[in-house]
Design a protein around this motif. Structure first.
Motif, PDB file in Angstrom:
ATOM      1  N   SER A  21      10.572  -6.882  -7.204  1.00 22.55           N
ATOM      2  CA  SER A  21      11.629  -7.237  -6.266  1.00 22.55           C
ATOM      3  C   SER A  21      12.795  -7.914  -6.973  1.00 22.55           C
ATOM      4  CB  SER A  21      11.046  -8.185  -5.222  1.00 22.55           C
ATOM      5  OG  SER A  21      12.078  -8.783  -4.500  1.00 22.55           O
ATOM      6  N   ASN A  22      14.007  -7.696  -6.438  1.00 23.84           N
ATOM      7  CA  ASN A  22      15.162  -8.439  -6.957  1.00 23.84           C
ATOM      8  C   ASN A  22      15.340  -9.740  -6.179  1.00 23.84           C
ATOM      9  OD1 ASN A  22      16.110  -7.580  -4.503  1.00 23.84           O
ATOM     10  ND2 ASN A  22      17.800  -6.346  -5.315  1.00 23.84           N
ATOM     11  N   GLY A  23      14.435  -9.990  -5.222  1.00 26.67           N
ATOM     12  CA  GLY A  23      14.493 -11.228  -4.445  1.00 26.67           C
ATOM     13  C   GLY A  23      15.564 -11.209  -3.366  1.00 26.67           C
ATOM     14  N   VAL A  24      16.267 -10.084  -3.231  1.00 21.95           N
ATOM     15  CA  VAL A  24      17.363  -9.974  -2.268  1.00 21.95           C
ATOM     16  C   VAL A  24      17.070  -8.900  -1.216  1.00 21.95           C
ATOM     17  CG1 VAL A  24      19.828  -9.451  -1.993  1.00 21.95           C
ATOM     18  CG2 VAL A  24      19.045 -10.728  -3.993  1.00 21.95           C
ATOM     19  N   SER A  25      16.576  -7.737  -1.663  1.00 20.88           N
ATOM     20  CA  SER A  25      16.331  -6.622  -0.740  1.00 20.88           C
ATOM     21  C   SER A  25      14.838  -6.349  -0.632  1.00 20.88           C
ATOM     22  CB  SER A  25      16.968  -5.332  -1.254  1.00 20.88           C
ATOM     23  OG  SER A  25      18.215  -5.599  -1.809  1.00 20.88           O
ATOM     24  N   ALA A  26      14.388  -6.058   0.576  1.00 25.44           N
ATOM     25  CA  ALA A  26      12.969  -5.732   0.763  1.00 25.44           C
ATOM     26  C   ALA A  26      12.823  -4.632   1.812  1.00 25.44           C
ATOM     27  CB  ALA A  26      12.209  -6.975   1.213  1.00 25.44           C
ATOM     28  N   PHE A  27      11.683  -3.960   1.772  1.00 22.45           N
ATOM     29  CA  PHE A  27      11.406  -2.893   2.725  1.00 22.45           C
ATOM     30  C   PHE A  27      10.373  -3.373   3.732  1.00 22.45           C
ATOM     31  CE2 PHE A  27      13.056  -0.952  -1.029  1.00 22.45           C
ATOM     32  CZ  PHE A  27      13.898   0.029  -0.531  1.00 22.45           C
ATOM     33  N   ILE A  28      10.554  -2.964   4.972  1.00 26.56           N
ATOM     34  CA  ILE A  28       9.573  -3.299   6.010  1.00 26.56           C
ATOM     35  C   ILE A  28       9.145  -1.989   6.676  1.00 26.56           C
ATOM     36  CG2 ILE A  28       9.156  -4.541   8.163  1.00 26.56           C
ATOM     37  CD1 ILE A  28      11.293  -6.527   7.456  1.00 26.56           C
ATOM     38  N   SER A  29       7.858  -1.676   6.600  1.00 24.39           N
ATOM     39  CA  SER A  29       7.349  -0.479   7.294  1.00 24.39           C
ATOM     40  C   SER A  29       7.291  -0.773   8.776  1.00 24.39           C
ATOM     41  CB  SER A  29       5.937  -0.164   6.813  1.00 24.39           C
ATOM     42  OG  SER A  29       6.000   0.547   5.625  1.00 24.39           O
ATOM     43  N   ILE A  30       7.913   0.077   9.582  1.00 24.20           N
ATOM     44  CA  ILE A  30       7.884  -0.169  11.033  1.00 24.20           C
ATOM     45  C   ILE A  30       6.979   0.829  11.753  1.00 24.20           C
ATOM     46  CG2 ILE A  30      10.170  -1.234  11.057  1.00 24.20           C
ATOM     47  CD1 ILE A  30      11.164   1.426  12.432  1.00 24.20           C
ATOM     48  N   MET A  31       6.610   1.868  11.062  1.00 23.48           N
ATOM     49  CA  MET A  31       5.712   2.863  11.666  1.00 23.48           C
ATOM     50  C   MET A  31       5.027   3.637  10.554  1.00 23.48           C
ATOM     51  SD  MET A  31       8.979   4.967  13.001  1.00 23.48           S
ATOM     52  CE  MET A  31       8.169   6.171  14.023  1.00 23.48           C
ATOM     53  N   ARG A  32       3.997   4.398  10.927  1.00 22.16           N
ATOM     54  CA  ARG A  32       3.291   5.217   9.954  1.00 22.16           C
ATOM     55  C   ARG A  32       3.075   6.602  10.533  1.00 22.16           C
ATOM     56  NH1 ARG A  32       1.320   2.145   5.923  1.00 22.16           N
ATOM     57  NH2 ARG A  32      -0.195   3.699   5.258  1.00 22.16           N
TER      58      ARG A  32
END
Ligand code: SAH
Ligand code: SF4
Ligand code: F3S
Length: 477
Positions: free
Chosen positions: A172-183
């Motif tokens: 991580s760059n500590g700024v951007s992250a991904f969140i899974s909302i569905m599968r």
């Protein structure tokens, strides 16, 4: 690799990731885990869940597979070359395993799901095969291998969303992250293996998504990307919360708004939008919130209605154009990117020309472009002959790539001379004297560092010149 800078990419199987060194918060079991990911961002996001599950059991992560006790490869099946790359990588693990026979090698993700126990016969060094819905079972499966067995769990689930597992943020760059909302995915596009490898579509509890976004914000993150194969069909059924209140159905537009309200300083992105499902409600929500980035990934696949029909995309050329018109009308500054497949079964030269003319119509900011690759078990493999010769597919692909290059340049040149709000993501890869970060439309900017600002802050940057994929500029106040 098409474009290193587009970090919201969802499906470039050439991406490769490793775990950063990370130590368990509880008691260490003295064993080291290495995990490498291929494929779409969902897979990268899943690797963070896998790491979280195993760190919880006392594993440490390592960046070196040669030092690891457990080596996992999280795989992709989307095109044949994605699978070939994984097989090649497994060969490279062989010598490490020969030196350290206790090393456990595991195959996770879509290839594991597609090939199931067959994988154990085909690749002798593999000890464990685990599908995308079975990661909670990993500690147990590792135990089985410790006891001298091979282990497989490829059960798909209708419920699993890993909602309660807080992913560890790898690389991580500590700024951007991904969140899974569905599968999963219920769409059954005829060329696509995903419904078979990822199972039925299910949406994650909205409260857990908002909580994850809040936690990320409090930890200093300033951008989240909501992930799903078809985010527009996100739908969480009504439920009764802890206080007995009924929480009504939440659709994607509402979820987007809930996440945007976490904080005006948290940027919100999402991927992927399906042309048949993207609603005006979503577009209006995007227009209303400054912190929802004005960028939509809207895969077209083909510009010809007959091909779209046999691809089972359930929209036609006119419908797609109307959706693009709606985006331009409601969000005039919106960036649009796409995916294109060339040489799908029975595609004629005229039909291919319609893909080129669709590209002319939209002038995409960015595109992922592929030659059709038949996947075993898909509807297209069963119903149609893969009859466009390889060299024709490749030639059409070259035409698409060349045209996209011109359009990408057209878009980026338009950004020169304008001021962009940029979230500083880190130092430029080329020089530690420069910052880099993206504008709303997902275009990367590089500009001289300024000690008044730090990573994770927003700055206004004047675009002064550009290369084909990067704007070069300077901070202005
Ligand atoms: N859910 C997304 C796509 C996920 S797969 C959507 O519906 O748009 C990512 C991309 O890979 C697809 O958009 C498609 O362009 C490409 N792709 C999928 N299967 C393919 C195949 N068999 N051959 C070539 N490209 C393929
Ligand atoms: Fe595949 Fe179509 Fe689902 Fe996308 S929407 S993952 S292309 S089946
Ligand atoms: Fe993603 Fe590849 Fe699976 S694109 S869903 S990892 S087949």
């Amino acid at each position: 690799m098409l474009d290193l800078l587009h970090t919201t990419k969802t499906h470039d199987e050439t991406r490769q990731g490793e775990a950063l060194d990370m130590v368990p918060t509880g008691a260490s079991n003295g064993r080291k885990l290495y995990i490498e990911s291929y494929g779409c961002q969902m897979n990268f996001s899943d690797s963070e869940i896998v790491a979280s599950i195993l760190i919880d059991k006392g594993f440490e992560t390592t960046k070196e597979y040669k030092d690891a006790d457990v080596v996992f490869i999280n795989t992709c099946s989307i095109r044949e070359n994605a699978e070939q790359r994984v097989r090649k990588r497994l060969k490279e693990f062989e010598s490490a395993k020969a030196k350290n026979p206790g090393m456990i090698v595991g195959v996770l993700g879509c290839m594991a799901e597609r090939l199931k126990a067959k994988f154990l016969e085909e690749e002798k060094l593999v000890d464990v095969v685990v599908g995308p819905d079975a990661y909670r079972d990993l500690p147990n499966l590792i135990e089985k291998v410790d006891d001298g067995n091979k282990a497989v769990n490829v059960l798909l689930s209708r419920e699993e969303t890993y909602a309660d597992i807080s992913p560890v943020r790898l690389n991580s760059n500590g700024v951007s992250a991904f969140i899974s909302i569905m599968r999963g995915c219920d769409n059954m596009c005829s060329f696509c293996v995903v419904p078979f490898t990822r199972g039925r579509e299910r949406s994650r509890d909205p409260q857990s998504i908002v909580q994850e976004a809040k936690d990320l914000f409090n930890a200093g993150y300033r951008e989240v990307t909501l992930l799903g194969q078809n985010v527009d069909s996100y739908k969480h059924a009504p439920k009764v919360d802890e206080s007995g209140e009924i929480v009504p159905t939440v659709n994607f537009a509402q979820l987007l708004e809930m996440v945007a309200q976490v904080d005006p300083l948290l940027r919100v992105r999402f991927s992927t939008s399906h042309p048949k499902d993207i609603t005006d409600e979503v577009l209006h929500t995007m227009a209303r919130y400054e912190n929802i980035c004005k960028y939509i990934h809207l895969p077209v696949q083909s510009g010809n209605s007959r091909i779209l029909d046999i691809m089972n995309r359930t929209y036609d050329r006119e419908w797609y154009m109307e959706r693009v018109d709606a985006i331009r009308r409601i969000i005039p500054t919106c960036g649009i990117s796409t995916d294109v497949i060339t040489g799908f079964c029975t595609e004629t030269e005229e039909e291919h020309q319609e893909t080129l003319s669709m590209m002319e119509y939209v002038k995409y900011d960015f595109a992922y472009m592929f030659a059709y690759s038949e996947r075993p078990g898909t509807l297209a493999a069963k119903r149609f002959e893969d009859d466009v010769p390889e060299e024709v597919k490749k030639r059409r692909l070259t035409e698409v790539v060349d045209l996209q290059r011109a359009h990408g340049l057209y878009r980026i040149e338009n950004f020169v001379g304008k001021v962009h709000r940029v979230l500083i993501e880190g130092l430029s890869k080329r020089s530690d004297q420069d910052f880099c970060g993206r504008n709303d439309q997902n275009t990367m900017l590089v500009f001289p560092k300024d000690d008044r600002f730090k990573v994770g802050e927003y700055v206004n940057v004047l675009g002064e010149s550009c290369t084909s994929a990067t704007l070069i500029g300077r901070i202005i106040d």
